[in-house]
Design a protein around this motif. Sequence first.
Motif, PDB file in Angstrom:
ATOM      1  N   VAL A 128       0.838  -1.200   0.000  1.00 45.15           N
ATOM      2  CA  VAL A 128       0.000   0.000   0.000  1.00 45.15           C
ATOM      3  C   VAL A 128       0.871   1.247   0.000  1.00 45.15           C
ATOM      4  N   LEU A 129       1.916   1.258   0.844  1.00 46.57           N
ATOM      5  CA  LEU A 129       2.779   2.441   0.933  1.00 46.57           C
ATOM      6  C   LEU A 129       3.543   2.670  -0.367  1.00 46.57           C
ATOM      7  N   LEU A 130       3.973   1.590  -1.006  1.00 44.94           N
ATOM      8  CA  LEU A 130       4.688   1.731  -2.281  1.00 44.94           C
ATOM      9  C   LEU A 130       3.723   1.984  -3.438  1.00 44.94           C
ATOM     10  N   ASN A 131       2.424   1.956  -3.145  1.00 40.30           N
ATOM     11  CA  ASN A 131       1.394   2.153  -4.181  1.00 40.30           C
ATOM     12  C   ASN A 131       1.589   1.176  -5.339  1.00 40.30           C
ATOM     13  N   ARG A 132       1.842  -0.098  -4.998  1.00 35.66           N
ATOM     14  CA  ARG A 132       2.001  -1.101  -6.050  1.00 35.66           C
ATOM     15  C   ARG A 132       0.669  -1.343  -6.762  1.00 35.66           C
ATOM     16  N   ASP A 133       0.732  -1.903  -7.960  1.00 42.60           N
ATOM     17  CA  ASP A 133      -0.492  -2.119  -8.737  1.00 42.60           C
ATOM     18  C   ASP A 133      -1.493  -2.975  -7.968  1.00 42.60           C
ATOM     19  N   ALA A 134      -1.009  -4.038  -7.314  1.00 44.37           N
ATOM     20  CA  ALA A 134      -1.912  -4.881  -6.537  1.00 44.37           C
ATOM     21  C   ALA A 134      -1.186  -5.399  -5.299  1.00 44.37           C
ATOM     22  N   VAL A 135      -1.901  -5.430  -4.194  1.00 47.04           N
ATOM     23  CA  VAL A 135      -1.366  -6.033  -2.981  1.00 47.04           C
ATOM     24  C   VAL A 135      -1.097  -7.517  -3.284  1.00 47.04           C
ATOM     25  N   PHE A 136       0.003  -8.057  -2.748  1.00 45.68           N
ATOM     26  CA  PHE A 136       0.487  -9.381  -3.197  1.00 45.68           C
ATOM     27  C   PHE A 136      -0.549 -10.489  -3.039  1.00 45.68           C
ATOM     28  N   TRP A 137      -1.319 -10.488  -1.960  1.00 46.25           N
ATOM     29  CA  TRP A 137      -2.265 -11.588  -1.760  1.00 46.25           C
ATOM     30  C   TRP A 137      -3.563 -11.377  -2.536  1.00 46.25           C
ATOM     31  N   ILE A 138      -3.790 -10.176  -3.036  1.00 46.58           N
ATOM     32  CA  ILE A 138      -4.929  -9.971  -3.933  1.00 46.58           C
ATOM     33  C   ILE A 138      -4.552 -10.485  -5.320  1.00 46.58           C
ATOM     34  N   ALA A 139      -3.280 -10.278  -5.703  1.00 53.13           N
ATOM     35  CA  ALA A 139      -2.809 -10.788  -6.990  1.00 53.13           C
ATOM     36  C   ALA A 139      -2.695 -12.316  -6.968  1.00 53.13           C
ATOM     37  N   ASP A 140      -2.334 -12.889  -5.820  1.00 58.47           N
ATOM     38  CA  ASP A 140      -2.127 -14.340  -5.725  1.00 58.47           C
ATOM     39  C   ASP A 140      -2.763 -14.879  -4.443  1.00 58.47           C
ATOM     40  N   PRO A 141      -4.056 -15.261  -4.513  1.00 55.07           N
ATOM     41  CA  PRO A 141      -4.782 -15.658  -3.295  1.00 55.07           C
ATOM     42  C   PRO A 141      -4.315 -16.974  -2.674  1.00 55.07           C
ATOM     43  N   THR A 142      -3.297 -17.632  -3.285  1.00 53.98           N
ATOM     44  CA  THR A 142      -2.753 -18.825  -2.650  1.00 53.98           C
ATOM     45  C   THR A 142      -2.417 -18.558  -1.178  1.00 53.98           C
ATOM     46  N   TYR A 143      -1.890 -17.361  -0.926  1.00 51.92           N
ATOM     47  CA  TYR A 143      -1.503 -17.002   0.440  1.00 51.92           C
ATOM     48  C   TYR A 143      -2.664 -17.193   1.410  1.00 51.92           C
ATOM     49  N   LEU A 144      -3.878 -16.771   0.994  1.00 52.94           N
ATOM     50  CA  LEU A 144      -5.028 -16.855   1.898  1.00 52.94           C
ATOM     51  C   LEU A 144      -5.347 -18.306   2.247  1.00 52.94           C
ATOM     52  N   TRP A 145      -5.223 -19.192   1.254  1.00 50.05           N
ATOM     53  CA  TRP A 145      -5.512 -20.603   1.525  1.00 50.05           C
ATOM     54  C   TRP A 145      -4.478 -21.198   2.477  1.00 50.05           C
ATOM     55  N   VAL A 146      -3.211 -20.819   2.289  1.00 46.78           N
ATOM     56  CA  VAL A 146      -2.155 -21.301   3.185  1.00 46.78           C
ATOM     57  C   VAL A 146      -2.435 -20.846   4.618  1.00 46.78           C
TER      58      VAL A 146
END
Lengths: 211, 211, 211
Positions: free
Chosen positions: A55-73
């Motif tokens: 969010v602070l770096l204003n990246r295009d997408a937060v990493f877990w929104i781009a790759d929801p694998t994290y949420l399942w883990v």
Amino acid sequence: MALTELPLIHAFDLLGVAVFAISGALAAGQKGLDWVGVVALAVVTSIGGGTLRDVLLNRDAVFWIADPTYLWVILGAAVVTIVHVRFLPVPANALRIADALGLALFSVLGAQIAEAEGASVVVVIVMGILTGVAGGIIRDVLIREVPLVFRPTEELYSVAALGGVLCYLLLKTLAVPASVAAIFGIMLVAGLRLAAVIWKIRLPAFHVSVD
Amino acid sequence: MALTELPLIHAFDLLGVAVFAISGALAAGQKGLDWVGVVALAVVTSIGGGTLRDVLLNRDAVFWIADPTYLWVILGAAVVTIVHVRFLPVPANALRIADALGLALFSVLGAQIAEAEGASVVVVIVMGILTGVAGGIIRDVLIREVPLVFRPTEELYSVAALGGVLCYLLLKTLAVPASVAAIFGIMLVAGLRLAAVIWKIRLPAFHVSVD
Amino acid sequence: MALTELPLIHAFDLLGVAVFAISGALAAGQKGLDWVGVVALAVVTSIGGGTLRDVLLNRDAVFWIADPTYLWVILGAAVVTIVHVRFLPVPANALRIADALGLALFSVLGAQIAEAEGASVVVVIVMGILTGVAGGIIRDVLIREVPLVFRPTEELYSVAALGGVLCYLLLKTLAVPASVAAIFGIMLVAGLRLAAVIWKIRLPAFHVSVD
């Protein structure tokens, strides 16, 4: 280019997320929260730091929104924790080693992400440390504790992350390839943290009495 | 156009950051945190408000990522505080005056930044106050206190920021040049806050007992 | 396409904001905060969830910055609460029903916003729940309480939001029109929550003792 695209590093990154999720779930258990609280603390502890960084770096997408694998883990780690604790003791030492590895990976990989966004050196350092420690800070705030990493009773934690990120940046300026420098940085963070735990190396406390 | 590009204003802005950093470092010292906690509280207190503003306004870059000078000033302020406190008493009154100046600059300059992003008037007002007070709120949450600015024992703080931002906006609608209006707004915030401290002007408390 | 553009839904959305604002104002009153604290807690409780959603999804503009009507509704709700409490008892049951409706609208509409941003299914679910519950979590952190929604004494809350969002998504995959699916989802959230309150349905607590 980003190390997280390498299968081995991605696997370690997910391991780091799982370990931090377990730490959040256990913290919820120490406060007697319900299952929603367990999952919520697992989530914020494990992805809070990376989320704040993105969010602070204003990246295009937060990493877990781009790759929801994290949420399942994370969900898996929370469920395993709930089940495990019912039958077996918490393997405190194994967790401590895994946490040191998670801190190491998060801080060096976090610094690399800031580099890829074109941040200046001091911002790269801040983002590396933030990625490693901010999740734990949010966890502690939610369960009404003064953040562990700010307390003089906690062995070197942010300082270990700082040391590893500095090592990584230093090696890179010495023309060491980025991936080799990252591996040394990661090893240094984990080594510093574990050495600090073993020999109880801590930072001094700062005391003020203001009227 | 933005006042922060003027050298004098930029210097004052950095002074505001330094003062808020000292306030964060002292709060850490009152809780007996370690040096990492001191630096971390100095950082969040001084740049928390502006960071939240920049993230909410979805600006291209958070101000301290675009200009890391702020981070060095904060680090310097934290180190000076740690050293100073060891040898000398805390100059409470000087700090209070500097804090009022910091609040004044942050809130009026924060409102101007929101204006430059094309925000509507009420959002400009909210962003001005937020820039001035949010850092202190995050500081208080991290050390487990109910935020100072919400308590009836604290003299006018957010209200002073509100008054100054309104004064700034009002003067501008009266065709006063923006920089002159800003200077009046800044003086009004600092004046209101210091008057409230001197004469102990406070807001009433609100009490509810819900079953 | 977004339901919030329909006048009736927009009116309900504003009602949800008003109810959550009252909940924040009452929480401030239970802690004896001053008027600034009342307004601040009303604001974070009612727009905290949606703001976090918009920032995490990196939307073009946070919803209340794009449409400041929300801020006026919140201010009005805070003032009405302060005045009302002075003369009349708090209508606890009416508030509980309105809160269930607010949760229902926020979570289903929040999920729809995440869908419109192209998020994956699991992220849509997370954003729906987050929109419904995050404001209350921030409120509780600011008044130094362990978040209500994490406590085993609280009846199903996040789980009700989860159920409604899942119902909405499921109906849509069964080719039910989005607006009809949303209405069923909203009714399910409110129904689950109110049923849980009436029959005291709660989640089990999770207890761990770590050495």
